[in-house]
Motif scaffolding. Structure first.
Motif, PDB file in Angstrom:
ATOM      1  N   MET A 242      -8.703  13.153   5.232  1.00 19.24           N
ATOM      2  CA  MET A 242      -8.082  12.089   4.382  1.00 19.24           C
ATOM      3  C   MET A 242      -7.698  11.917   5.625  1.00 19.24           C
ATOM      4  SD  MET A 242      -8.655  10.818   1.016  1.00 19.24           S
ATOM      5  CE  MET A 242      -6.781  10.727   0.358  1.00 19.24           C
TER       6      MET A 242
ATOM      7  N   VAL B  41     -12.085   9.217   4.701  1.00 20.92           N
ATOM      8  CA  VAL B  41     -11.621   8.687   4.497  1.00 20.92           C
ATOM      9  C   VAL B  41     -10.734   8.317   4.563  1.00 20.92           C
ATOM     10  CG1 VAL B  41     -10.868   8.153   2.164  1.00 20.92           C
ATOM     11  CG2 VAL B  41     -11.967   9.721   1.799  1.00 20.92           C
TER      12      VAL B  41
ATOM     13  N   ILE C  21       1.107   4.929   0.704  1.00 21.75           N
ATOM     14  CA  ILE C  21       0.698   6.534   1.253  1.00 21.75           C
ATOM     15  C   ILE C  21       1.665   7.871   0.461  1.00 21.75           C
ATOM     16  CG2 ILE C  21      -0.064   7.705   3.117  1.00 21.75           C
ATOM     17  CD1 ILE C  21      -0.686   4.756   4.140  1.00 21.75           C
TER      18      ILE C  21
ATOM     19  N   ASN D 232      -8.707   4.873   5.796  1.00 22.53           N
ATOM     20  CA  ASN D 232      -7.520   3.969   4.900  1.00 22.53           C
ATOM     21  C   ASN D 232      -7.790   3.585   3.786  1.00 22.53           C
ATOM     22  OD1 ASN D 232      -5.559   3.875   7.180  1.00 22.53           O
ATOM     23  ND2 ASN D 232      -6.947   2.199   8.232  1.00 22.53           N
ATOM     24  N   ASN D 233      -8.626   4.653   3.330  1.00 26.12           N
ATOM     25  CA  ASN D 233      -8.736   4.815   1.419  1.00 26.12           C
ATOM     26  C   ASN D 233     -10.535   4.282   1.397  1.00 26.12           C
ATOM     27  OD1 ASN D 233      -6.401   5.442   0.462  1.00 26.12           O
ATOM     28  ND2 ASN D 233      -5.396   3.456   0.235  1.00 26.12           N
ATOM     29  N   ARG D 234     -10.250   4.131   2.527  1.00 26.44           N
ATOM     30  CA  ARG D 234     -12.660   3.946   2.661  1.00 26.44           C
ATOM     31  C   ARG D 234     -13.544   5.065   2.859  1.00 26.44           C
ATOM     32  NH1 ARG D 234     -12.428  -2.173   5.016  1.00 26.44           N
ATOM     33  NH2 ARG D 234     -10.575  -3.309   3.542  1.00 26.44           N
TER      34      ARG D 234
ATOM     35  N   ASP E 291      -5.037   8.591   7.238  1.00 28.26           N
ATOM     36  CA  ASP E 291      -4.162   7.714   7.396  1.00 28.26           C
ATOM     37  C   ASP E 291      -4.362   7.116   9.254  1.00 28.26           C
ATOM     38  OD1 ASP E 291      -4.190   6.904   4.587  1.00 28.26           O
ATOM     39  OD2 ASP E 291      -3.126   8.961   4.466  1.00 28.26           O
TER      40      ASP E 291
ATOM     41  N   ARG F 239       1.160  -1.316  -0.165  1.00 28.85           N
ATOM     42  CA  ARG F 239       0.184   0.180   0.173  1.00 28.85           C
ATOM     43  C   ARG F 239       0.200   1.629  -0.172  1.00 28.85           C
ATOM     44  NH1 ARG F 239      -3.363   2.694   4.596  1.00 28.85           N
ATOM     45  NH2 ARG F 239      -2.573   1.491   5.936  1.00 28.85           N
TER      46      ARG F 239
END
Lengths: 194, 68
Positions: free
Chosen positions: B58, B4, A149, B6-8, B60, A147
């Motif tokens: 966003m 969003v 980032i 972790n990309n979801r 993470d 993944r």
């Protein structure tokens, strides 16, 4: 030798940790002809490491970084290895990996991983990092992935922690170590393009 | 609000604004070591209470999993 050797010769890769991920990743990068590898670890080789790490029975008790340097020199003598036998902290990361094009995070403990990643993201924002997260156990190939980032790449299943029922074993550790090496090459050849 | 994570896409109904600790509670993230980025900016532990997550952000949350 391969068609990329001449280009790979120009690069320097830093590796934080010379355990299962770091030793196998370093050997893989050395085989294909990376110019310089900077490797840091403070541990010594023990018998239990041999189920996954790139060391030999007669190296038990030796400093990992020195044993790894020796092993790589038996594979490819054109690679310059800078071996640091020390425990990393933020200041040392900044100094030791200053000239590296990409840094591989291959340390053991979660809190050290966080320290390495956060130091690089905050203090060395130009560097690419390839981190190994989730390497324990066996099987479940489908869950092992990469993944991205920004400049941080994460290889592993991002969930399996080391425990009594999920020890680190050569196959999965080796897969993730080589995913990291594979990602390093892509960054060097396709993104940095020196 | 929608973020969003972790990309979801994730709908959060509890609040319109969250700090990092509140996000962890809602998501039941109990790991002691998580690297957090909000809209690409690193948020370190000492700022978990003050850094705010708002609609459209966003986020993470990278779980640091031991083993190397």
């Amino acid at each position: 030798m391969n068609i990329f050797s001449e280009r790979l010769q120009k690069y320097c890769v830093g590796i934080a940790g010379a355990g299962g991920l770091g030793s196998n990743c370093a050997v893989s990068l050395a085989r294909i002809g990376i110019g310089k590898i900077v490797i840091v670890d403070y541990d010594i080789v023990s018998k239990g490491d041999l189920n996954r790490q790139c060391y030999f029975l007669d190296q038990i008790g030796e400093k990992k970084v020195l044993a790894l340097k020796k092993n790589i020199s038996k594979i490819n003598q054109d690679v310059e290895i800078y071996a640091y036998d020390l425990k990393l902290n933020s200041d040392k990361i900044i100094k030791i990996f200053k000239d590296c094009d990409v840094i591989v995070e291959a340390v053991d403990l979660a809190e050290t991983k966080q320290m390495v990643i956060e130091t690089i993201l905050s203090q060395m924002p130009d560097k690419y990092i390839v981190s190994g997260l989730g390497i324990a156990g066996y099987g479940k190939n489908i869950e092992i992935k990469t993944r991205k980032i920004d400049k941080l790449y994460i290889c592993g299943d991002e969930k399996t922690e080391i425990s009594e029922i999920n020890p680190p074993l050569a196959p999965k550790v080796g897969i993730v170590a080589n995913m990291q090496a594979n990602q390093v090459i892509e960054i060097l050849l396709d993104i940095l393009k020196k | 609000m929608k973020i969003v994570l972790n990309n979801r896409e994730k709908e959060i109904t509890e609040k319109n604004e969250l700090n990092v600790i509140e996000l962890f509670e809602i998501m039941r993230f109990t790991f002691p070591n998580i690297v957090v980025k909000i809209n690409g900016n690193l948020i370190q532990k000492q700022n978990y209470k003050t850094a705010l997550i708002r609609n459209g952000d966003m986020v993470d949350a990278i779980h640091m999993i031991s083993g190397g």
